[in-house]
Design an enzyme around this catalytic site. Structure first.
Site: not given
Length: 600
Positions: A417, A420, A485
């Protein structure tokens, strides 16, 4: 003042009077004067490249297959390096010929031909006798900008560019090439976690802009008939490929960028997740409740509470929080006996109050500032901490030892997670460049690390690695991306169709969503039911959400019955889905396919 204007060869506009005609001619002449490569001087061979020397720099052409060509620009005439992060395929031997034609030269590489006009210099790509693409001014390279432009035909549709919650046809949009989370998003969002510099045309060609630096693709927004790739720097290079149909195009693209290994079969079942299971007792109780109500579960996914008791202050701990998980080894083994695999989350940050932070400093694993000192990010949501520099070999080794410790306990898969990376200030330095130069490939290198370590230490294990971000070609590292999300809303559900279909056609075959919606919203049986029904027919089925239980046993009896039946239907389709997985591994075909794929 520098004036840059582009006139492209597909313009078919009548000039109504002499004044308009004069203006058109003037603009055309200016374009020829200022174009980055305006006049061809000579052509020759440089290794396996065709070298086209112009008065503004050098363009190199190299066939990769009989229908794919690399094109790159050099201002100093030097040969381009092979340091592509997207393409890992070596060029095949291709029969080539050249022919002098009026005003230029025709380069022929079996099915793909390139018409090079001398003055003004231009490239036209021809596949099996049909013109598929023309440049529109070509490359432009200057400090702070690398770009290339192409002409679009009036009825042409353009798909791709990664995760975008917009219609599949991206014409008329300018899209950032910068991976960025968007909490609670719905339909209409143009920037999400996973940008891919690849577009696919309704004319059955694909363009890969092989540059990971911060940039954008303008698909007819500034000029409706011009497509422009741009970046803040880096190599000015693209690949063009063509095929008779979309399956052939996907096969060619994944030949260049790699294909995904077969997943473990359990990954095609129901993977149960939530934000978050807080204790061993709670997790055991919920899994038993699911099984006792005849809901299939192939894996349970543990969020950040496995290593702490708070959302903040524990990221990077990477050790069991024994107060709440007293016997994780026993729990993992007991779940395995019931057919349930255990998956853990990891993030590439370490909070500065943790023991692992001090250890990380000693092993030189973190990103730095301009003076070479560890960069402490005080704006990171989960607490003051530092980002692991995934490009450092010593950082990858440090990170991996924490993975391996849990694998030996029986952990079957991983959830990466914030890759990016979620917080990535521009003044950060990595060992291979500044933040904005390497942002697009951070998740890609993380995928590569886990994949290569598994290949070395666990070669008989099929890797399952959920990952929120990456780059073109990440599929070859067994990345299983999800769509971030997403908002728990009907708009969020609607957005999943274009996002999943676009990513599927960009090579990431196992793209999927947090089924039921992740962020905000309220408990809604109708929305949950529809989302789970939808998820049953997507590559990965993974109910997940925050604030509201994501397991069907906590919804109404009617919802439970419907979701139960669709989960069972998914399992009955296992031979079909596994065949799709095999096609993806062998040919690069997507598991989830837009209508235009089969009905162009």
């Amino acid at each position: 003042m520098v004036l840059e204007l582009t006139i492209h060869s597909t313009m078919r506009q009548s000039i109504g009077n002499v004044l308009q005609g004069a203006c058109f001619l003037l603009l055309f002449l200016i374009s020829c004067l200022v174009s980055q490569a305006s006049r061809l001087i000579k052509t020759d061979m440089a290794g396996n490249y065709w070298r086209l020397t112009t008065d503004q720099g050098t363009v190199f052409l190299r066939p990769y297959t009989n229908s794919a060509v690399e094109v790159c620009f050099s201002s100093d005439g030097s040969l381009p390096s092979d340091s592509s992060y997207a393409v890992n395929f070596r060029p095949l031997p291709v029969n080539t010929m050249t022919e002098v034609v009026r005003g230029g030269i025709l380069f022929m590489a079996e099915e793909m031909h390139i018409l090079v006009m001398e003055n003004p210099f231009s490239l036209t790509f021809i596949y099996k006798g049909d013109t598929i693409l023309r440049d529109a001014g070509g490359f432009s390279v200057k400090p702070g900008l690398s770009s290339v432009s192409f002409a679009l035909t009036p009825d042409e549709q353009i798909y791709g560019a990664g995760e975008r919650a917009i219609p599949l046809n991206r014409r008329g949009y300018e899209l950032p090439l910068y991976n960025k989370p968007n909490y609670g998003y719905g339909m209409g969002v143009t920037s999400l976690n996973y940008s891919i510099p690849l577009v696919i045309s309704s004319k059955k060609y694909a363009l890969l802009w092989d540059n990971p630096q911060n940039g954008s693709v303008d698909i007819g927004k500034t000029d409706k008939d011009i497509l422009t790739w741009s970046a803040i720097g880096g190599t000015a290079r693209y690949f063009i490929m063509a095929a008779d149909d979309y399956p052939g195009l996907m096969e060619t693209y994944t030949t260049l960028t790699g294909r995904q290994s077969l997943p473990p079969r359990w990954a095609l079942g129901n993977l149960q997740s939530r934000m978050a299971y807080r204790t061993q007792a709670e997790t055991d109780s919920i899994m038993n409740l699911m099984l006792n109500n005849d809901f299939p579960v192939d894996a349970v996914i543990l969020d950040f509470y496995w290593f702490g008791d708070s959302i903040k202050g524990y990221v990077g701990n990477l050790n069991w929080y024994r107060k709440n998980w007293p016997e994780p080894e026993k729990m993992i083994a007991d779940f395995k006996k019931k057919g349930i695999k255990t998956i853990l989350i990891t993030e590439p940050y370490v909070i500065d109050s943790l023991k692992n932070y001090r250890d990380g400093l000693e092993h030189n694993i973190f990103v730095t500032d301009s003076l070479g000192k560890p960069y402490l990010d005080t704006n990171f949501y989960f607490g003051h901490g530092s980002l692991i520099d995934i490009f450092k070999p010593e950082a990858r080794d440090w990170f991996w030892k924490h993975y391996q410790r849990q694998i030996e306990k029986g952990i079957a898969g991983w959830w990466g997670d914030l890759g990016e990376p979620e917080s990535h200030p521009s003044d950060i330095y990595h060992v291979i460049g500044k933040a904005d130069e390497v942002h697009g490939i951070y998740g890609h290198f993380w995928d590569r690390m886990v994949f290569e370590k598994y290949a070395r230490y666990y070669p008989r294990t099929r890797l399952f690695h959920l990952q929120r971000s990456g780059y073109a070609g990440s599929q070859r590292y067994s990345a299983y991306p999800w769509t971030g999300d997403v908002g728990r809303s009907w708009s969020g559900l609607k957005a999943q169709l274009p996002v999943l279909l676009s990513m599927s056609m960009n090579g990431l075959g196992y793209i999927h969503s947090d089924a039921g919606g992740f962020a905000l919203g309220v408990k809604d049986d109708d929305l949950y039911t529809r989302w789970l029904q939808f998820a049953a027919f997507t590559p990965i089925m993974r109910p997940h959400g925050s604030g509201i239980p994501s397991e069907p046993v906590y919804f109404s009896e009617e919802t439970q019955k419907i979701v139960h039946d669709f989960m069972k239907l998914r399992y009955s389709l296992m031979p079909y889905n596994y065949t799709l997985a095999w096609q993806n591994t062998v040919k690069g075909y997507p598991l989830m396919r837009p209508l235009y794929y089969s009905y162009p």
